[in-house]
Enzyme design. Structure first.
Site, PDB file in Angstrom:
ATOM      1  N   CYS A  54       0.829  -1.213   0.000  1.00  0.00           N
ATOM      2  CA  CYS A  54       0.000   0.000   0.000  1.00  0.00           C
ATOM      3  C   CYS A  54       0.860   1.259   0.000  1.00  0.00           C
ATOM      4  O   CYS A  54       1.570   1.548   0.965  1.00  0.00           O
ATOM      5  CB  CYS A  54      -0.916  -0.066   1.228  1.00  0.00           C
ATOM      6  SG  CYS A  54      -1.581   1.494   1.794  1.00  0.00           S
ATOM      7  N   CYS A  70       0.212   3.878   2.705  1.00  0.00           N
ATOM      8  CA  CYS A  70       0.711   3.381   4.002  1.00  0.00           C
ATOM      9  C   CYS A  70       2.197   3.696   4.135  1.00  0.00           C
ATOM     10  O   CYS A  70       2.668   4.098   5.193  1.00  0.00           O
ATOM     11  CB  CYS A  70       0.534   1.877   4.119  1.00  0.00           C
ATOM     12  SG  CYS A  70      -1.178   1.339   4.086  1.00  0.00           S
TER      13      CYS A  70
END
Ligand SMILES: [Zn+2]
Length: 141
Positions: free
Chosen positions: A69, A72
């Site tokens: 991600c 993230c």
């Protein structure tokens, strides 16, 4: 400054001095396993998180993330910076939802990064999507 680190093996919650943790890897006082505490942030599994939530004297902040991600990854330095600033007030954790897929259903994670603040073991609030350090700090207030 001290924090609390949960043991991945025996689920004991250890009090750790961050100055010591910076020099050498902290070990569990009960079973001598290495504690996955990096830059004051606990790497937790669903099992160790449950143990920490049951025993932590401080509120617990968890970053649910995954290695694939992008948002993230860009949020990681913000989380680390705020974890450093607020180490005396909260216990900071990261939970890898790719390595621990069951956690996503347990905590009803719909998108990542998701941040959940737990007080006295129960969810106090959550935020989906990355924040700036300023936003994150005021979210914690
Ligand atoms: Zn242990």
């Amino acid at each position: 400054v001290q924090t609390y680190a949960v043991c991945p093996k025996c689920s004991a919650v250890n009090r750790v001095l961050l100055t010591e943790a910076a020099n050498k890897e902290p070990v569990c006082g009960k079973c001598k396993s290495t504690l996955p505490l990096h830059f004051g942030i606990n790497e937790v599994s669903p099992v160790s998180l449950a143990a920490l939530l049951a025993k932590s004297p401080l509120p617990v902040v968890v970053d649910f993330w995954a290695p694939w991600c992008g948002p993230c990854k860009s949020f990681a330095p913000v989380f680390q910076e705020v974890a450093h600033t607020k180490a005396a007030t909260f216990v900071f954790c990261k939970l890898d939802t790719e390595a621990n897929p069951a956690a996503s259903s347990t905590y009803k994670i719909r998108g990542i990064p998701t941040l959940i603040l737990f007080k006295n073991g129960t969810e106090s609030k959550r935020q989906s999507g990355a924040m700036t350090s300023q936003e994150f700090l005021s979210w914690l207030e």
